[in-house]
Enzyme design. Structure first.
Site, short mmCIF file in Angstrom:
data_model
loop_
_atom_site.label_atom_id
_atom_site.label_comp_id
_atom_site.label_asym_id
_atom_site.label_seq_id
_atom_site.Cartn_x
_atom_site.Cartn_y
_atom_site.Cartn_z
N TYR A 95 0.80 -1.23 0.00
CA TYR A 95 0.00 0.00 0.00
C TYR A 95 0.83 1.28 0.00
O TYR A 95 0.49 2.24 -0.72
CB TYR A 95 -1.00 -0.02 1.15
CG TYR A 95 -2.20 -0.89 0.84
CD1 TYR A 95 -3.28 -0.37 0.13
CD2 TYR A 95 -2.25 -2.22 1.22
CE1 TYR A 95 -4.38 -1.17 -0.19
CE2 TYR A 95 -3.33 -3.03 0.91
CZ TYR A 95 -4.39 -2.50 0.20
OH TYR A 95 -5.48 -3.30 -0.12
N GLU A 137 -8.55 -6.85 4.95
CA GLU A 137 -7.81 -7.95 4.33
C GLU A 137 -7.09 -8.80 5.37
O GLU A 137 -6.95 -10.02 5.19
CB GLU A 137 -6.84 -7.39 3.29
CG GLU A 137 -7.57 -6.91 2.04
CD GLU A 137 -6.77 -5.93 1.19
OE1 GLU A 137 -5.53 -5.88 1.36
OE2 GLU A 137 -7.38 -5.22 0.37
#
Length: 408
Positions: A95, A137
């Protein structure tokens, strides 16, 4: 917690993403893969080439910007994307890389309009959005790993059976190479298949729906050979058809996805076009295995008999259901199709037909197939007064907003 100033800046600049979002995300992916080519092992190369991933990301970021002060509004979309990320092996460390290159792409495309305040606000907003994905997640990875027979990431599976279903679709039956048990899953879920193709520098990921019901000790995926005339363009699907045989091993992720059959008692309509029949086959098999008393209507659309998969299996399962009925539509029946009479209607599934067979407006509808097919089915059902909450659909690839006819 974002400051009100940051929220105001992000929301005020959101319309720019609607206008130039695909341009920004195209620059983003170009930068990303130039700086981090190893990430090509995660992303679907075909969706990149078609521009679908770029459009999907653009509208995801736009939706997040519009609701930056109420991210819970887009939680269903976040969960859907998070399932795909978990299935493909996206990790928290990816990310910051994405954020750095996304901000750089915004600055490159917008130029002087991207002031320091705007870039700073978007950086803060991205951190909040990224953390929402990471948290969801993390739970999904843990759930996949801790279920009976589960694992995180990818695991080697062996092809134990390969079966031709039609002129374009072949099924692959998969069992864990280490002899362990296959985890349970919900009818309609999918897995990711990861392959190393000879001569290619990077791994290939593709997501395929599980086309049989759970509890049988194997995974079954049914793959359409993607080709344009005499020129194959589905690199993975063609590789599976032509080179993967019984005894070969491929890597597989744990099942994922939210397009699943509800376990209620209301009537259920399964509408499939082409290879979109695969998740519906999982649902149909599950209903048949449980000898469900639910009214079950299976409607299949195909080009012709040669391209129609699972005809015998559908008949067998429908015959076993006390309240089952099925219909096959062929767009262009061949002379053999006409001679055999093995179909119910020629042409497309239309409003008039649906009106004659839908008796309960509270029935559940599950739709999967090419995008034009799904758009038509959804519009038809809405014209018949079916509530949005009762219409469920699945598509292959990046998420689509079928109502707005754009990627999300």
């Amino acid at each position: 917690m974002l400051s009100q100033k940051t929220i105001d800046i992000v929301k005020s600049t959101a319309p720019i993403l609607a206008e130039r979002g695909v341009e920004i995300t195209s620059v983003f992916y170009k930068r990303l893969f130039e700086k981090h080519p190893e990430l090509l092992n995660i992303f679907n190369h075909a969706n990149q080439k078609k521009g679908r991933q770029q459009a999907a990301l653009a509208n995801t970021v736009y939706a997040a910007a519009e609701h930056i002060d109420r991210l819970e509004v887009i939680l269903p979309a976040v969960k859907q994307i998070a399932y795909k990320h978990r299935s493909l092996g996206v990790k928290p460390e990816h990310y910051p890389i994405v954020g750095e290159n996304l901000l750089a792409a915004i600055k490159e495309v917008l130029g002087h309009a991207a002031t320091d305040d705007i870039i700073q606000a978007w950086g803060e907003a991205y951190g909040v959005i990224a953390q929402a994905f990471i948290d969801i997640e993390k739970e999904m990875y843990l759930e996949a790993k801790e279920q009976t027979g589960g694992w995180a990431g990818f695991k080697a599976f062996k092809v134990v059976k390969k079966e031709i279903e039609s002129s374009v679709i072949t099924s692959f039956y998969l069992k864990p190479a280490d002899g362990s048990n296959v985890p349970d899953y919900l009818p309609g879920q999918y897995i990711s298949v990861r392959l190393q193709i000879e001569g290619e520098a990077y791994l290939f990921n593709r997501q395929y729906t599980l086309s049989d019901s759970p509890g049988k000790g194997y995974f079954r995926i049914s793959v359409k050979r993607e080709a344009d005339g005499h020129f194959p363009h589905g690199q993975v699907s063609n590789y599976l058809h032509d080179h993967v045989e019984i005894g070969d091993e491929i890597e597989v992720s744990a099942p994922a996805g939210e397009f699943v059959l509800d376990q209620g008692t209301s009537p259920v309509y399964l509408l499939g076009g082409g290879v979109g029949i695969t998740p519906l086959m999982s649902m149909l098999n599950d209903l048949a295995n449980k000898k469900s008393a639910r009214q079950t209507v299976f409607i299949q659309a195909s080009k012709n008999g040669e391209m129609t998969a699972f005809r015998n299996e559908v008949k067998e399962k429908m015959d076993s259901l006390p309240n089952g009925e099925s219909y096959l539509f062929l767009e262009n029946p061949t002379s053999i199709d006409r001679q055999d009479g093995g179909f119910d209607h020629q042409g497309f599934i239309g409003l008039a037909f649906l009106e004659t067979i839908i008796k309960d407006p509270n029935a559940k509808f599950y739709i999967c197939g090419p995008v034009p097919f799904m758009k038509a089915m959804i519009e038809n059902l809405e014209q018949l007064g079916i509530k949005e909450a009762n219409i469920h659909y699945e598509f292959f690839g990046p998420s689509l907003n079928l109502k707005e006819k754009q990627f999300v």
